[in-house]
Scaffold this active site. Structure first.
Site, PDB file in Angstrom:
ATOM      1  N   HIS A  87      54.395   8.387  19.602  1.00 55.79           N
ATOM      2  CA  HIS A  87      53.014   8.712  19.785  1.00 55.79           C
ATOM      3  C   HIS A  87      52.888   9.898  20.678  1.00 55.79           C
ATOM      4  O   HIS A  87      53.585  10.022  21.849  1.00 55.79           O
ATOM      5  CB  HIS A  87      51.909   7.695  20.130  1.00 55.79           C
ATOM      6  CG  HIS A  87      51.687   7.025  18.826  1.00 55.79           C
ATOM      7  ND1 HIS A  87      51.470   7.558  17.480  1.00 55.79           N
ATOM      8  CD2 HIS A  87      51.513   5.629  18.937  1.00 55.79           C
ATOM      9  CE1 HIS A  87      50.914   6.328  16.826  1.00 55.79           C
ATOM     10  NE2 HIS A  87      51.270   5.304  17.456  1.00 55.79           N
ATOM     11  N   CYS A 144      53.608  13.689  16.609  1.00 56.99           N
ATOM     12  CA  CYS A 144      52.509  14.626  16.082  1.00 56.99           C
ATOM     13  C   CYS A 144      52.411  15.675  17.034  1.00 56.99           C
ATOM     14  O   CYS A 144      52.654  15.779  18.281  1.00 56.99           O
ATOM     15  CB  CYS A 144      51.419  13.588  15.809  1.00 56.99           C
ATOM     16  SG  CYS A 144      51.628  12.580  14.616  1.00 56.99           S
TER      17      CYS A 144
END
Length: 167
Positions: A87, A144
């Site tokens: 993440h 991301c």
């Protein structure tokens, strides 16, 4: 269970297993098997002051507790492309600070695998070719992007690293 408690506990277990491996086997151990959701290694990136356990899988639970090995990509020690995801707001928050030649180490019970960063890029989520097999041992880190985007990020940040020969 918080990710920091999980990481601390798994780091201690892993260090203990590594010490036991050194005592039992002076040479490299045979190829290992991975089980979904289970930790099997430690990723270290000195520039980022990152040391985190790697688990098999990229489900929500896997990425909450660690960096996920992307199923279907090579395992450390195999020839090919090892894919790891994390993440952007936890373990891979500082991934954008990596530069060419930065060191990345992936340690498993079968060995220590040293890599050097060769490139970074920003791609669309559909650009799955970044995980394609490679003829040489490589490592692809994926998160991301943008790093501080609120909501579902529209892009992916990719770090490519090549394994140092002879290790």
């Amino acid at each position: 269970l918080s990710s920091s408690i999980y990481q601390r506990s798994e780091h201690e277990k892993f260090a203990s297993e590594l010490r036991a491996m050194v005592i039992r086997t002076p040479s490299i151990a045979p190829r290992f098997e991975v089980n979904p959701g289970s930790p099997f290694g430690r990723l270290e990136i000195p520039r980022l002051q990152l040391s985190a356990m790697v688990v098999e899988g990229v489900g929500a639970r896997d990425l909450h507790f660690g960096i996920g090995h992307i199923p279907g990509t090579a395992l450390p020690g195999d020839s090919g492309n090892v894919g790891l995801a994390g993440h952007r707001d936890t373990f891979f928050r500082k991934l954008g600070q990596l530069q060419p030649q930065d060191a990345v180490t992936l340690t498993t019970l079968t060995g220590v695998f040293e890599y050097r960063v060769v490139s970074t890029s920003i791609v669309s989520p559909e650009a799955v070719e970044v995980l394609n097999p490679t003829p040489e041992p490589e490592l692809t880190l994926l998160t991301c992007y943008p790093f501080y985007y609120v909501g579902n990020a529209p892009q992916r940040y990719i770090v490519r690293a090549r394994r140092i020969a002879g290790l």
